[in-house]
Scaffold this active site. Sequence first.
Site, PDB file in Angstrom:
ATOM      1  N   ASP A  94      91.019 122.209 -34.984  1.00  0.00           N
ATOM      2  CA  ASP A  94      92.135 122.872 -35.648  1.00  0.00           C
ATOM      3  C   ASP A  94      91.713 123.853 -36.731  1.00  0.00           C
ATOM      4  O   ASP A  94      92.535 124.286 -37.533  1.00  0.00           O
ATOM      5  CB  ASP A  94      93.068 121.829 -36.264  1.00  0.00           C
ATOM      6  CG  ASP A  94      92.396 121.045 -37.372  1.00  0.00           C
ATOM      7  OD1 ASP A  94      91.174 120.881 -37.318  1.00  0.00           O
ATOM      8  OD2 ASP A  94      93.105 120.592 -38.295  1.00  0.00           O
ATOM      9  N   GLU A  95      90.447 124.261 -36.774  1.00  0.00           N
ATOM     10  CA  GLU A  95      89.990 125.122 -37.873  1.00  0.00           C
ATOM     11  C   GLU A  95      88.821 125.964 -37.401  1.00  0.00           C
ATOM     12  O   GLU A  95      87.963 125.508 -36.650  1.00  0.00           O
ATOM     13  CB  GLU A  95      89.570 124.249 -39.057  1.00  0.00           C
ATOM     14  CG  GLU A  95      89.237 125.016 -40.311  1.00  0.00           C
ATOM     15  CD  GLU A  95      88.975 124.084 -41.482  1.00  0.00           C
ATOM     16  OE1 GLU A  95      88.994 124.568 -42.631  1.00  0.00           O
ATOM     17  OE2 GLU A  95      88.749 122.874 -41.256  1.00  0.00           O
TER      18      GLU A  95
END
Length: 459
Positions: A94-95
């Site tokens: 997610d990053e």
Amino acid sequence: MDAFFAAVEQAAKPSLRGKPVVVGGLGNRGVVATASYEARVHGVHSAMATAHARRLCPNAAYLIPRFGVYRQISEIVMALLAEVSPLIEPLSLDEAFVDLEAGELAGDPRAVAVGLRSRIRAATGLTASVGLAGSKLLAKIASEQAKPDGLVVVRPGSERALLDPLPVRTLWGVGPATAEHLRKAGILTVAEIAQAGEAELVRLLGKAHGTSLHAMAAGLDNRPVVADRDVKSISVEDTFDSDLHDRAHVRYEIDRLADRCVQRLRGAGRSGRTVVVKVRRYDFSTLTRSETLRAPTDDLSVVRETARRLLEAVDTTGGVRLLGVGVAGLADFTQEDLFAQHAGAQEPGEEIVPELPAAPPPQPEQVHRWLPGQDVVHEEFGAGWVQGSGVGRVTVRFEVPSDTAPGRVRTFPVDDPALAHAEPLPLVPPGGQSPPATSPKSWSGGSSGPGPERGTSMS
């Protein structure tokens, strides 16, 4: 992405939108992976023991992770990042860091960031926060400041205004031990690190660490964005609700973990030379054993047999609370070596039959087959998810991501033949609309509007 795992579950389950959600291990030794913002206001955070989280927020929905769904959404987001720049450095599902200079920017970088957040929300129904800065360190800190659903721009000359008031643990490389050294020296904030001077930091922490920390406190970080960071190993591990004492059951779990590890290895298109077994015993002592093969392999029988052999060298009589199997020394090919892989020679015409793991002793997880958050389907009522189970019953809420209101709840015997596990439904059906990322105003704790966008003032 904002509270990624929990946000995906809220988007997939209409009844949870705007409600506290905790994703992670659910057993006595489980750990929180992600908590929704509704749960965070009660003090729940990632890496916290799930048992502690339940005391802080007993009314939250506690769900098992669904990594397959998270990976699908991650692929959508990473593809959108690739439209902005070819130079992307993923940090997790997610990053990621994105080097905007490597892309063909049209206009102001801030406008690019605003448009990116908008496209992510349109494609997934989820929100993302962006930090825009001249270095990886500042961009990372700015993205944390922007959460949830915001944008923070660190313009040249404003770096110290962002960094100075932050605690020392904000900087990379400052863990509990380093923070304690600095605290004893009276250094609690990033500003105080900068004021202490490089010589003092070198005296406290050593040359390499002290020099690096002083540079970061001044906002200096010249590390480039590195695409395609090479994965050094692939591993899986499980923590058990109660210690394993039966040796046959320990061997069964090692076989099961080896199977999962090889599935991940093959899914990544990799092979490996070194098999690693991790054992955490009843007294929290952790042992690792490894063996390097003659050639890279993704053969399940080889990994399983090697893991079993490594396990035999570990004393587990006192009990085992965690087991893990991993493969390191990764390669993009396999080199078959039958002499290394099979202890005995095959007679002409002999068929080699893979050995199957013995059936394990009955365990609680086998009796209670239904775990909160699992996707299910019922012959009469359709798709839904498990809310909970116990005393021979399982409770299911029947709803799908596209629903705008919570679905109906029904309870069945755990062995109901009409109820079965199912594949997750997509958050965004082909040609359809994303489910709402937040709850209607009439639901407590929700908000129908997007979060604030913050600029250079970081207000």
